[in-house]
Structures are given as structure tokens and as C-alpha cells.
Design a protein around this motif. Structure first.
Motif, PDB file in Angstrom:
ATOM      1  N   UNK A  65       0.836  -1.208   0.000  1.00 39.71           N
ATOM      2  CA  UNK A  65       0.000   0.000   0.000  1.00 39.71           C
ATOM      3  C   UNK A  65       0.868   1.255   0.000  1.00 39.71           C
ATOM      4  N   UNK A  66       1.938   1.243   0.783  1.00 37.08           N
ATOM      5  CA  UNK A  66       2.846   2.395   0.831  1.00 37.08           C
ATOM      6  C   UNK A  66       3.496   2.595  -0.542  1.00 37.08           C
ATOM      7  N   UNK A  67       3.935   1.514  -1.179  1.00 36.08           N
ATOM      8  CA  UNK A  67       4.540   1.629  -2.518  1.00 36.08           C
ATOM      9  C   UNK A  67       3.520   2.129  -3.546  1.00 36.08           C
ATOM     10  N   UNK A  68       2.284   1.682  -3.427  1.00 36.22           N
ATOM     11  CA  UNK A  68       1.255   2.059  -4.395  1.00 36.22           C
ATOM     12  C   UNK A  68       0.895   3.537  -4.299  1.00 36.22           C
ATOM     13  N   UNK A  69       0.711   4.035  -3.066  1.00 35.67           N
ATOM     14  CA  UNK A  69       0.183   5.391  -2.895  1.00 35.67           C
ATOM     15  C   UNK A  69       1.195   6.404  -2.384  1.00 35.67           C
ATOM     16  N   UNK A  70       2.306   5.947  -1.829  1.00 32.12           N
ATOM     17  CA  UNK A  70       3.373   6.835  -1.361  1.00 32.12           C
ATOM     18  C   UNK A  70       2.846   7.906  -0.403  1.00 32.12           C
ATOM     19  N   UNK A  71       2.016   7.480   0.542  1.00 34.84           N
ATOM     20  CA  UNK A  71       1.510   8.381   1.572  1.00 34.84           C
ATOM     21  C   UNK A  71       2.163   8.021   2.895  1.00 34.84           C
ATOM     22  N   UNK A  72       2.583   9.004   3.633  1.00 34.27           N
ATOM     23  CA  UNK A  72       3.179   8.752   4.948  1.00 34.27           C
ATOM     24  C   UNK A  72       2.167   9.011   6.061  1.00 34.27           C
ATOM     25  N   UNK A  73       1.654  10.234   6.142  1.00 36.88           N
ATOM     26  CA  UNK A  73       0.650  10.549   7.169  1.00 36.88           C
ATOM     27  C   UNK A  73      -0.718  10.176   6.613  1.00 36.88           C
ATOM     28  N   UNK A  74      -1.527   9.531   7.449  1.00 38.40           N
ATOM     29  CA  UNK A  74      -2.836   9.050   6.997  1.00 38.40           C
ATOM     30  C   UNK A  74      -3.785   8.969   8.179  1.00 38.40           C
ATOM     31  N   UNK A  75      -4.987   9.469   7.991  1.00 34.14           N
ATOM     32  CA  UNK A  75      -6.056   9.244   8.952  1.00 34.14           C
ATOM     33  C   UNK A  75      -7.318   8.966   8.150  1.00 34.14           C
ATOM     34  N   UNK A  76      -7.982   7.870   8.496  1.00 31.46           N
ATOM     35  CA  UNK A  76      -9.168   7.482   7.751  1.00 31.46           C
ATOM     36  C   UNK A  76     -10.182   6.804   8.646  1.00 31.46           C
ATOM     37  N   UNK A  77     -11.410   6.832   8.207  1.00 26.14           N
ATOM     38  CA  UNK A  77     -12.501   6.207   8.935  1.00 26.14           C
ATOM     39  C   UNK A  77     -13.452   5.575   7.938  1.00 26.14           C
ATOM     40  N   UNK A  78     -14.007   4.434   8.312  1.00 32.15           N
ATOM     41  CA  UNK A  78     -14.990   3.824   7.413  1.00 32.15           C
ATOM     42  C   UNK A  78     -16.260   4.654   7.439  1.00 32.15           C
ATOM     43  N   UNK A  79     -16.959   4.627   6.331  1.00 38.94           N
ATOM     44  CA  UNK A  79     -18.241   5.310   6.200  1.00 38.94           C
ATOM     45  C   UNK A  79     -19.305   4.221   6.103  1.00 38.94           C
ATOM     46  N   UNK A  80     -20.218   4.259   7.050  1.00 45.05           N
ATOM     47  CA  UNK A  80     -21.320   3.304   7.056  1.00 45.05           C
ATOM     48  C   UNK A  80     -22.564   3.961   6.481  1.00 45.05           C
ATOM     49  N   UNK A  81     -23.223   3.259   5.595  1.00 41.45           N
ATOM     50  CA  UNK A  81     -24.485   3.712   5.033  1.00 41.45           C
ATOM     51  C   UNK A  81     -25.481   2.584   5.232  1.00 41.45           C
ATOM     52  N   UNK A  82     -26.559   2.909   5.924  1.00 45.68           N
ATOM     53  CA  UNK A  82     -27.566   1.894   6.270  1.00 45.68           C
ATOM     54  C   UNK A  82     -26.911   0.704   6.961  1.00 45.68           C
ATOM     55  N   UNK A  83     -25.966   0.995   7.854  1.00 44.73           N
ATOM     56  CA  UNK A  83     -25.228   0.007   8.657  1.00 44.73           C
ATOM     57  C   UNK A  83     -24.300  -0.895   7.860  1.00 44.73           C
ATOM     58  N   UNK A  84     -24.072  -0.589   6.600  1.00 42.27           N
ATOM     59  CA  UNK A  84     -23.127  -1.340   5.779  1.00 42.27           C
ATOM     60  C   UNK A  84     -21.950  -0.445   5.424  1.00 42.27           C
ATOM     61  N   UNK A  85     -20.780  -1.056   5.254  1.00 46.58           N
ATOM     62  CA  UNK A  85     -19.602  -0.280   4.858  1.00 46.58           C
ATOM     63  C   UNK A  85     -19.789   0.176   3.420  1.00 46.58           C
ATOM     64  N   UNK A  86     -19.821   1.505   3.249  1.00 47.03           N
ATOM     65  CA  UNK A  86     -19.869   2.098   1.912  1.00 47.03           C
ATOM     66  C   UNK A  86     -18.445   2.257   1.387  1.00 47.03           C
ATOM     67  N   UNK A  87     -17.575   2.755   2.250  1.00 49.61           N
ATOM     68  CA  UNK A  87     -16.197   3.017   1.865  1.00 49.61           C
ATOM     69  C   UNK A  87     -15.473   3.694   3.003  1.00 49.61           C
ATOM     70  N   UNK A  88     -14.623   4.640   2.646  1.00 44.76           N
ATOM     71  CA  UNK A  88     -13.843   5.356   3.652  1.00 44.76           C
ATOM     72  C   UNK A  88     -13.776   6.835   3.309  1.00 44.76           C
ATOM     73  N   UNK A  89     -13.528   7.623   4.327  1.00 46.88           N
ATOM     74  CA  UNK A  89     -13.188   9.026   4.141  1.00 46.88           C
ATOM     75  C   UNK A  89     -11.821   9.187   4.797  1.00 46.88           C
ATOM     76  N   UNK A  90     -10.884   9.758   4.042  1.00 48.29           N
ATOM     77  CA  UNK A  90      -9.485   9.749   4.474  1.00 48.29           C
ATOM     78  C   UNK A  90      -8.800  11.080   4.166  1.00 48.29           C
ATOM     79  N   UNK A  91      -7.766  11.342   4.954  1.00 45.33           N
ATOM     80  CA  UNK A  91      -6.922  12.511   4.763  1.00 45.33           C
ATOM     81  C   UNK A  91      -5.486  12.050   4.885  1.00 45.33           C
ATOM     82  N   UNK A  92      -4.603  12.646   4.077  1.00 47.07           N
ATOM     83  CA  UNK A  92      -3.244  12.133   4.035  1.00 47.07           C
ATOM     84  C   UNK A  92      -2.258  13.195   3.565  1.00 47.07           C
TER      85      UNK A  92
END
Length: 163
Positions: free
Chosen positions: A101-128
Motif C-alpha cells: 500500500x505504501x509503494x502504491x500510494x506513497x503516503x506517509x501521514x494518513x487518517x481514515x474512517x470507514x463510512x457506514x451507510x444503512x449500517x453497511x460499509x460504503x467506503x472510507x473518508x481519508x486525509x493524508x
């Protein structure tokens, strides 16, 4: 910006009835970038073993709207398993984020959280950032960031984006 100001602006962003969906998501991502002092913000959709970038704020290849990758190459693979925000100050030295993942995206600092929609994982919202973070993410920003996801989840579940 204080934590209270961040929360208030985030709330106003999601519940402004005059905003279109695209504008709301972009404003929320920009607000998160500003608050967390990270230049990259994105919303992903996770489905069938892959991650797709739905909305992106910043210019950092290969993070581009519409781009996809296998989940095993993504930071979000770990993020969607967490009950709270996943915060990493230096991904290349982290045991949590895979080397691939580090090689693919080359991000060092990262904070992310899953996004639930109707109690199911829709995806993530992230900052990096492509640079490591010199200071640890505080508990408060991590918790605050995680609290942003329910607002987004309610908004997304009511939108036409998810049908």
C-alpha cells in the motif's frame, strides 16, 4: 481552527439544504484537510475487493477520481476493519499499513474512517500527506474525525448517489 469550530462547520456543511451532493462532499473534504493540516482528502467506495476514489481533494497520483485498485493494495483495507479512525503518522514505518500500500500510494501521514451507510460499509473518508507527520494525531482529532462519518453516512444514505 478549534475542535468546536470544526464540528460546527462540518455539521453546517452536511445539513445545508442549498448544497448539491458534489459540493457538500468537496466542502467536507476541504474542511477536514484544513482541520487536520493534511493536503489530501478523499472519499472511497469499497466493493467486491476493490477501492474506488469517488471524490478527491488534492493532486496526488494515483489518487484520482474514478481510479480503482485492489483492496489489498490500499490503506483502506485496514481502515474498514477499525471501529474508530485509523491514524498513522509514518506509514513506511508502520506495521498496520502494508508495504504494498505504501509503494502504491506513497503516503506517509494518513487518517481514515470507514463510512457506514444503512449500517453497511460504503467506503472510507481519508486525509493524508506524502510527508510523515512530525507530531502524533491527537485523540481528539481522531475521535472528531470519526464523528464526521455518521453525518456523512446520513447524508449519503438520503442521496441519489446510493440509489
Amino acid at each position: 481552527m478549534t475542535i468546536e469550530q470544526y464540528r460546527e462547520q462540518l455539521y453546517q456543511t452536511f445539513f445545508d439544504s442549498n448544497r448539491e451532493l458534489e459540493s457538500t462532499i468537496e466542502a467536507a473534504l476541504r474542511l477536514g484537510c484544513e482541520y487536520l493540516e493534511l493536503p489530501i482528502g478523499f472519499l472511497t467506495e469499497v466493493s467486491q475487493g476493490s477501492q474506488t476514489f469517488v471524490h478527491v481533494v488534492a493532486d496526488h497520483e494515483p489518487i484520482e477520481e474514478g481510479a480503482s485498485c485492489p483492496l489489498e493494495k490500499a490503506y483502506c483495507q485496514q481502515t474498514i476493519t477499525e471501529d474508530s479512525a485509523l491514524a498513522i503518522e509514518c506509514a513506511s514505518q508502520s506495521e498496520t499499513i502494508t508495504d504494498e500500500a505504501v509503494r502504491t500510494f506513497d503516503l506517509e501521514a494518513y487518517i481514515g474512517s470507514k463510512v457506514l451507510v444503512r449500517d453497511d460499509v460504503y467506503g472510507t473518508v481519508c486525509f493524508a500527506d506524502d510527508a510523515k507527520r512530525e507530531t502524533q494525531f491527537d485523540t481528539i482529532p481522531c475521535c472528531t474525525f470519526n464523528l464526521s462519518s455518521p453525518e456523512g453516512s446520513r447524508f449519503l444514505s438520503d442521496s441519489t448517489l446510493l440509489g
